[in-house]
Design a protein around this motif. Structure first.
Motif, PDB file in Angstrom:
ATOM      1  N   GLY A 107       0.735  -1.313  -0.004  1.00 16.44           N
ATOM      2  CA  GLY A 107       0.028  -0.136   0.012  1.00 16.44           C
ATOM      3  C   GLY A 107       0.650   1.423  -0.100  1.00 16.44           C
ATOM      4  O   GLY A 107       0.253   2.378   0.536  1.00 16.44           O
ATOM      5  N   ASP A 108       1.969   1.151  -0.708  1.00 18.61           N
ATOM      6  CA  ASP A 108       2.599   2.701  -0.675  1.00 18.61           C
ATOM      7  C   ASP A 108       3.281   2.811  -2.207  1.00 18.61           C
ATOM      8  O   ASP A 108       4.446   2.518  -2.582  1.00 18.61           O
ATOM      9  CB  ASP A 108       3.872   2.716   0.170  1.00 18.61           C
ATOM     10  CG  ASP A 108       4.302   3.991   0.488  1.00 18.61           C
ATOM     11  OD1 ASP A 108       4.290   4.942  -0.050  1.00 18.61           O
ATOM     12  OD2 ASP A 108       5.314   3.994   1.715  1.00 18.61           O
ATOM     13  N   ARG A 109       2.243   3.006  -3.104  1.00 18.54           N
ATOM     14  CA  ARG A 109       2.550   3.537  -4.268  1.00 18.54           C
ATOM     15  C   ARG A 109       3.678   4.752  -4.641  1.00 18.54           C
ATOM     16  O   ARG A 109       4.217   4.819  -5.538  1.00 18.54           O
ATOM     17  CB  ARG A 109       1.422   3.448  -5.122  1.00 18.54           C
ATOM     18  CG  ARG A 109       0.480   4.673  -4.918  1.00 18.54           C
ATOM     19  CD  ARG A 109      -0.714   4.728  -5.659  1.00 18.54           C
ATOM     20  NE  ARG A 109      -1.591   5.866  -5.374  1.00 18.54           N
ATOM     21  CZ  ARG A 109      -2.841   5.903  -5.439  1.00 18.54           C
ATOM     22  NH1 ARG A 109      -3.572   4.930  -5.620  1.00 18.54           N
ATOM     23  NH2 ARG A 109      -3.441   7.028  -5.003  1.00 18.54           N
ATOM     24  N   ALA A 110       3.507   5.446  -3.706  1.00 18.32           N
ATOM     25  CA  ALA A 110       4.412   6.806  -3.620  1.00 18.32           C
ATOM     26  C   ALA A 110       6.004   6.439  -3.559  1.00 18.32           C
ATOM     27  O   ALA A 110       6.596   6.937  -4.374  1.00 18.32           O
ATOM     28  CB  ALA A 110       3.930   7.912  -2.838  1.00 18.32           C
ATOM     29  N   LEU A 111       6.015   5.423  -2.526  1.00 21.79           N
ATOM     30  CA  LEU A 111       7.249   4.927  -2.431  1.00 21.79           C
ATOM     31  C   LEU A 111       7.945   4.369  -3.715  1.00 21.79           C
ATOM     32  O   LEU A 111       9.057   4.596  -3.990  1.00 21.79           O
ATOM     33  CB  LEU A 111       7.457   3.874  -1.169  1.00 21.79           C
ATOM     34  CG  LEU A 111       8.507   3.206  -0.956  1.00 21.79           C
ATOM     35  CD1 LEU A 111       9.831   4.094  -0.375  1.00 21.79           C
ATOM     36  CD2 LEU A 111       8.294   1.986  -0.054  1.00 21.79           C
ATOM     37  N   LEU A 112       7.236   3.530  -4.264  1.00 22.42           N
ATOM     38  CA  LEU A 112       7.606   2.844  -5.494  1.00 22.42           C
ATOM     39  C   LEU A 112       7.953   3.915  -6.778  1.00 22.42           C
ATOM     40  O   LEU A 112       8.765   3.792  -7.364  1.00 22.42           O
ATOM     41  CB  LEU A 112       6.474   1.758  -6.114  1.00 22.42           C
ATOM     42  CG  LEU A 112       6.343   0.736  -5.071  1.00 22.42           C
ATOM     43  CD1 LEU A 112       5.171  -0.348  -5.237  1.00 22.42           C
ATOM     44  CD2 LEU A 112       7.412   0.008  -5.022  1.00 22.42           C
ATOM     45  N   ARG A 113       6.912   4.861  -6.896  1.00 22.28           N
ATOM     46  CA  ARG A 113       7.120   5.808  -7.843  1.00 22.28           C
ATOM     47  C   ARG A 113       8.430   6.658  -7.647  1.00 22.28           C
ATOM     48  O   ARG A 113       9.276   6.732  -8.419  1.00 22.28           O
ATOM     49  CB  ARG A 113       6.000   6.980  -7.780  1.00 22.28           C
ATOM     50  CG  ARG A 113       4.894   6.554  -8.377  1.00 22.28           C
ATOM     51  CD  ARG A 113       3.759   7.872  -8.936  1.00 22.28           C
ATOM     52  NE  ARG A 113       3.830   8.814  -7.852  1.00 22.28           N
ATOM     53  CZ  ARG A 113       2.873   8.767  -6.806  1.00 22.28           C
ATOM     54  NH1 ARG A 113       1.874   7.863  -6.615  1.00 22.28           N
ATOM     55  NH2 ARG A 113       3.013   9.794  -5.978  1.00 22.28           N
ATOM     56  N   ARG A 114       8.755   7.084  -6.436  1.00 25.49           N
ATOM     57  CA  ARG A 114      10.164   7.763  -5.839  1.00 25.49           C
ATOM     58  C   ARG A 114      11.217   6.905  -6.305  1.00 25.49           C
ATOM     59  O   ARG A 114      12.168   7.382  -6.774  1.00 25.49           O
ATOM     60  CB  ARG A 114       9.765   8.216  -4.524  1.00 25.49           C
ATOM     61  CG  ARG A 114       9.287   9.562  -4.151  1.00 25.49           C
ATOM     62  CD  ARG A 114       9.343   9.926  -2.603  1.00 25.49           C
ATOM     63  NE  ARG A 114       9.302   9.120  -1.906  1.00 25.49           N
ATOM     64  CZ  ARG A 114       8.052   8.757  -1.161  1.00 25.49           C
ATOM     65  NH1 ARG A 114       7.205   9.509  -1.507  1.00 25.49           N
ATOM     66  NH2 ARG A 114       8.005   7.881  -0.119  1.00 25.49           N
ATOM     67  N   SER A 115      11.075   5.676  -6.124  1.00 29.10           N
ATOM     68  CA  SER A 115      11.981   4.739  -6.130  1.00 29.10           C
ATOM     69  C   SER A 115      12.636   4.582  -7.498  1.00 29.10           C
ATOM     70  O   SER A 115      13.605   4.368  -7.650  1.00 29.10           O
ATOM     71  CB  SER A 115      12.066   3.255  -5.508  1.00 29.10           C
ATOM     72  OG  SER A 115      11.725   3.362  -4.209  1.00 29.10           O
ATOM     73  N   LEU A 116      11.697   4.461  -8.339  1.00 33.22           N
ATOM     74  CA  LEU A 116      11.795   4.524  -9.845  1.00 33.22           C
ATOM     75  C   LEU A 116      12.643   5.621 -10.253  1.00 33.22           C
ATOM     76  O   LEU A 116      13.672   5.452 -10.829  1.00 33.22           O
ATOM     77  CB  LEU A 116      10.661   4.543 -10.691  1.00 33.22           C
ATOM     78  CG  LEU A 116       9.579   3.053 -10.625  1.00 33.22           C
ATOM     79  CD1 LEU A 116       8.466   3.390 -11.352  1.00 33.22           C
ATOM     80  CD2 LEU A 116      10.670   2.145 -11.624  1.00 33.22           C
ATOM     81  N   ILE A 117      12.358   6.878  -9.603  1.00 35.94           N
ATOM     82  CA  ILE A 117      13.074   8.168  -9.966  1.00 35.94           C
ATOM     83  C   ILE A 117      14.530   7.908  -9.459  1.00 35.94           C
ATOM     84  O   ILE A 117      15.496   8.275  -9.989  1.00 35.94           O
ATOM     85  CB  ILE A 117      12.345   9.159  -9.543  1.00 35.94           C
ATOM     86  CG1 ILE A 117      10.815   9.255 -10.251  1.00 35.94           C
ATOM     87  CG2 ILE A 117      13.087  10.337  -9.871  1.00 35.94           C
ATOM     88  CD1 ILE A 117      10.883   9.209 -11.590  1.00 35.94           C
TER      89      ILE A 117
END
Length: 177
Positions: free
Chosen positions: A131-141
């Motif tokens: 449940g932390d899609r923002a963490l995944l988006r930031r990690s991609l960057i």
């Protein structure tokens, strides 16, 4: 000033030696440094030493590097973080394992296509269960696997060659789906 290393690939050493020998025989006095460099360059198929230095030699094909084997320990650590359907159960503590897991999300993003934040969120939601899609988006960057517009409106996957462990993890997760 340090000297620049110049790679010289000689496909036919016998022909090279024959050409160099002809040039050396034709030289009346013993050739100097620059004359010898020019002879070597001509024997290798270049006009002269400057032509060799200009980068023509760098355009010759280089032999492929041997494949680097993946680290089975790292792969096992990352694989344990995914369920039977290939979805990520929890976020790893170790940065190296995080990077490996983010490659798996990277593989699910469309190549060479701009995406909205909502589209990236949908891909992230389908990828994980914690449940932390923002963490995944930031990690991609942060790991250099995607780029985002300054205003955050569009995302784009950065095309790169995954490391061996990431390739193996992506392949293993694809088999689970």
């Amino acid at each position: 000033m340090p000297r620049e290393a110049i790679a010289l690939s000689i496909p036919d050493l016998s022909d090279f030696a024959r050409r160099l020998g002809r040039d050396l025989e034709a030289a009346d006095p013993r050739p100097g440094h620059l004359s010898l460099l020019n002879m070597i360059a001509r024997a290798a198929g270049f006009r002269n030493y400057q032509h060799l230095r200009s980068g023509a030699a760098r355009s010759l094909p280089t032999p492929p590097e041997p494949p680097v084997p993946s680290d089975p320990k790292k792969l096992a650590q990352a694989s344990r973080l995914f369920d039977a359907g290939g979805r990520m159960i929890r976020w790893p503590k170790k940065t190296s394992i995080q990077a490996l897991c983010v490659w798996a999300l990277w593989a699910r993003l469309p190549a060479r296509q701009d995406m909205t934040e909502a589209e990236v969120n949908r891909a992230a939601e389908a990828f994980h269960l914690f449940g932390d899609r923002a963490l995944l988006r930031r990690s991609l960057i942060d790991h250099g696997l995607a780029e985002r517009a300054r205003d955050g409106s569009t995302y784009r996957r950065i095309e790169r060659q995954p490391p061996p462990e990431a390739r193996d993890l992506i392949r293993a997760l694809a088999e689970r789906q």
